[in-house]
Design an enzyme around this catalytic site. Sequence first.
Site, PDB file in Angstrom:
ATOM      1  N   ASN A  32      22.591 -18.785 -21.455  1.00 29.55           N
ATOM      2  CA  ASN A  32      22.740 -19.922 -22.355  1.00 29.55           C
ATOM      3  C   ASN A  32      22.076 -21.146 -21.711  1.00 29.55           C
ATOM      4  O   ASN A  32      22.680 -22.202 -21.523  1.00 29.55           O
ATOM      5  CB  ASN A  32      24.217 -20.187 -22.674  1.00 29.55           C
ATOM      6  CG  ASN A  32      24.361 -21.125 -23.863  1.00 29.55           C
ATOM      7  OD1 ASN A  32      24.998 -22.162 -23.781  1.00 29.55           O
ATOM      8  ND2 ASN A  32      23.722 -20.791 -24.958  1.00 29.55           N
ATOM      9  N   LEU A  33      20.831 -20.941 -21.374  1.00 27.61           N
ATOM     10  CA  LEU A  33      20.118 -21.886 -20.507  1.00 27.61           C
ATOM     11  C   LEU A  33      19.847 -23.208 -21.210  1.00 27.61           C
ATOM     12  O   LEU A  33      19.561 -23.249 -22.404  1.00 27.61           O
ATOM     13  CB  LEU A  33      18.805 -21.247 -20.039  1.00 27.61           C
ATOM     14  CG  LEU A  33      18.954 -19.900 -19.325  1.00 27.61           C
ATOM     15  CD1 LEU A  33      17.593 -19.361 -18.908  1.00 27.61           C
ATOM     16  CD2 LEU A  33      19.878 -20.013 -18.119  1.00 27.61           C
ATOM     17  N   HIS A  34      19.952 -24.278 -20.461  1.00 25.35           N
ATOM     18  CA  HIS A  34      19.639 -25.614 -20.951  1.00 25.35           C
ATOM     19  C   HIS A  34      18.772 -26.318 -19.913  1.00 25.35           C
ATOM     20  O   HIS A  34      18.427 -25.728 -18.873  1.00 25.35           O
ATOM     21  CB  HIS A  34      20.913 -26.407 -21.259  1.00 25.35           C
ATOM     22  CG  HIS A  34      21.917 -26.386 -20.137  1.00 25.35           C
ATOM     23  ND1 HIS A  34      21.688 -26.986 -18.914  1.00 25.35           N
ATOM     24  CD2 HIS A  34      23.139 -25.810 -20.040  1.00 25.35           C
ATOM     25  CE1 HIS A  34      22.726 -26.808 -18.131  1.00 25.35           C
ATOM     26  NE2 HIS A  34      23.627 -26.073 -18.783  1.00 25.35           N
ATOM     27  N   HIS A  37      19.425 -25.882 -16.235  1.00 21.93           N
ATOM     28  CA  HIS A  37      18.940 -24.641 -15.606  1.00 21.93           C
ATOM     29  C   HIS A  37      17.420 -24.699 -15.408  1.00 21.93           C
ATOM     30  O   HIS A  37      16.911 -24.266 -14.370  1.00 21.93           O
ATOM     31  CB  HIS A  37      19.241 -23.424 -16.488  1.00 21.93           C
ATOM     32  CG  HIS A  37      20.698 -23.160 -16.698  1.00 21.93           C
ATOM     33  ND1 HIS A  37      21.331 -23.402 -17.889  1.00 21.93           N
ATOM     34  CD2 HIS A  37      21.640 -22.663 -15.863  1.00 21.93           C
ATOM     35  CE1 HIS A  37      22.601 -23.047 -17.798  1.00 21.93           C
ATOM     36  NE2 HIS A  37      22.826 -22.604 -16.580  1.00 21.93           N
ATOM     37  N   ASP A 153      27.997 -27.841  -9.847  1.00 23.89           N
ATOM     38  CA  ASP A 153      29.074 -26.972  -9.368  1.00 23.89           C
ATOM     39  C   ASP A 153      29.154 -27.142  -7.857  1.00 23.89           C
ATOM     40  O   ASP A 153      28.754 -26.257  -7.093  1.00 23.89           O
ATOM     41  CB  ASP A 153      28.797 -25.519  -9.760  1.00 23.89           C
ATOM     42  CG  ASP A 153      28.833 -25.332 -11.260  1.00 23.89           C
ATOM     43  OD1 ASP A 153      29.869 -25.638 -11.861  1.00 23.89           O
ATOM     44  OD2 ASP A 153      27.815 -24.926 -11.838  1.00 23.89           O
ATOM     45  N   GLN A 156      31.129 -24.642  -5.734  1.00 28.19           N
ATOM     46  CA  GLN A 156      30.394 -23.363  -5.712  1.00 28.19           C
ATOM     47  C   GLN A 156      29.243 -23.426  -4.703  1.00 28.19           C
ATOM     48  O   GLN A 156      29.006 -22.475  -3.950  1.00 28.19           O
ATOM     49  CB  GLN A 156      29.845 -23.056  -7.110  1.00 28.19           C
ATOM     50  CG  GLN A 156      28.827 -21.935  -7.139  1.00 28.19           C
ATOM     51  CD  GLN A 156      28.458 -21.541  -8.547  1.00 28.19           C
ATOM     52  OE1 GLN A 156      29.224 -20.861  -9.229  1.00 28.19           O
ATOM     53  NE2 GLN A 156      27.285 -21.935  -9.010  1.00 28.19           N
ATOM     54  N   LEU A 187      24.916 -31.959 -18.059  1.00 28.24           N
ATOM     55  CA  LEU A 187      24.576 -30.829 -18.929  1.00 28.24           C
ATOM     56  C   LEU A 187      25.384 -29.605 -18.507  1.00 28.24           C
ATOM     57  O   LEU A 187      25.538 -29.327 -17.324  1.00 28.24           O
ATOM     58  CB  LEU A 187      23.083 -30.523 -18.841  1.00 28.24           C
ATOM     59  CG  LEU A 187      22.131 -31.615 -19.324  1.00 28.24           C
ATOM     60  CD1 LEU A 187      20.695 -31.090 -19.364  1.00 28.24           C
ATOM     61  CD2 LEU A 187      22.521 -32.159 -20.693  1.00 28.24           C
ATOM     62  N   SER A 188      25.897 -28.886 -19.497  1.00 24.14           N
ATOM     63  CA  SER A 188      26.705 -27.694 -19.245  1.00 24.14           C
ATOM     64  C   SER A 188      26.661 -26.817 -20.487  1.00 24.14           C
ATOM     65  O   SER A 188      26.607 -27.326 -21.618  1.00 24.14           O
ATOM     66  CB  SER A 188      28.150 -28.106 -18.960  1.00 24.14           C
ATOM     67  OG  SER A 188      29.016 -27.002 -19.128  1.00 24.14           O
TER      68      SER A 188
HETATM   69  O1  PAF Z   1      26.773 -21.103 -11.641  1.00 24.46           O
HETATM   70  C1  PAF Z   1      26.740 -20.041 -12.289  1.00 24.46           C
HETATM   71  O2  PAF Z   1      26.139 -19.980 -13.374  1.00 24.46           O
HETATM   72  C2  PAF Z   1      27.461 -18.821 -11.756  1.00 24.46           C
HETATM   73  O3  PAF Z   1      28.639 -19.165 -11.132  1.00 24.46           O
HETATM   74  C3  PAF Z   1      26.582 -17.956 -10.844  1.00 24.46           C
HETATM   75  C4  PAF Z   1      26.165 -18.683  -9.589  1.00 24.46           C
HETATM   76  C5  PAF Z   1      25.351 -17.515 -11.615  1.00 24.46           C
HETATM   77  C6  PAF Z   1      27.356 -16.710 -10.424  1.00 24.46           C
HETATM   78  O4  PAF Z   1      27.752 -15.955 -11.508  1.00 24.46           O
END
Ligand code: PAF
Length: 283
Positions: A32-34, A37, A153, A156, A187-188
């Site tokens: 679901n790229l924006h 990404h 993130d 993460q 953006l998300s």
């Molecule tokens: O950030 C994300 O989209 C996800 O957490 C990742 C790093 C692709 C792992 O599934």
Amino acid sequence: VRIVTTARELRDHLAAHRRRGQRIAFVPTMGNLHEGHYALIDEARRHGDVVVASVFVNPAQFGPNEDFARYPRTPDEDAQGLERRGCDVLFLPAVAEIYPDGAAGATRVVPPARLATTLEGAIRPGHFEGVATVVAILFHLVQPDVAVFGRKDYQQLLVVRGLVRDLAFPIAIVDAPTRRDCDGLALSSRNRYLDDAERVRAVAIHATLRWIAAELRSGAPLAAIEHAASRQLVEAGLIPDYVSLRRALDLEIPDPGERTGLVALVAARAGAVRLIDNRLLDD
Ligand code: PAF
């Protein structure tokens, strides 16, 4: 963009590039790229000769009451967008390709509790274990020289940096700044669930992070800043899960007098939509 769905095809395709001495830069995503990404794809291009993106909605990082089933899946649009952005390879595996015995029965990578069970990890138990596990698998399959992660993130990003260091992956982790709409909303993929009223309210997250940065310079105590920021979110019609000032290096709780090397992290719900954002406060 060359679309591959199996690990074997991916390995064979990338081996040819590696034999030519080309550097591989990798952007893992859940699709679901924006524009956020695509900015990571641009960053990957700066670090590699071959840019590989993966689109895999990872069941292991969703809790039982989370939105795995209804997470937006748009593989055709994603492939078209990646093609336009000059991505070379799209890895689009099925769940069984990543988890042969299913996600629940798979060997897991467990990140350290002090990093993975606070903030997002406290609210989403097991989430970072799921992330670390799939990122380790994807790193083994792609074997990139460089991998790019968004700063949005933030927790993460720290989990992944720890994973690479602790498990000695020979991969450089590059982080990229958060992309925002013109009013500041990060953006998300989840923004698409916001209705008009929620979309207006969601701007308060970014506004509050800016307020925190200014307030920190005024010398107010950290706990008072967190408390007031949380109240601002509530007044804007959001339900905060947390507003937290932490050490940017490891997300430890800073001493009350600490003023440098901090990050402010927010998670808040607008209606049913859960949003996160953060701001580095290193100035
Ligand atoms: O950030 C994300 O989209 C996800 O957490 C990742 C790093 C692709 C792992 O599934």
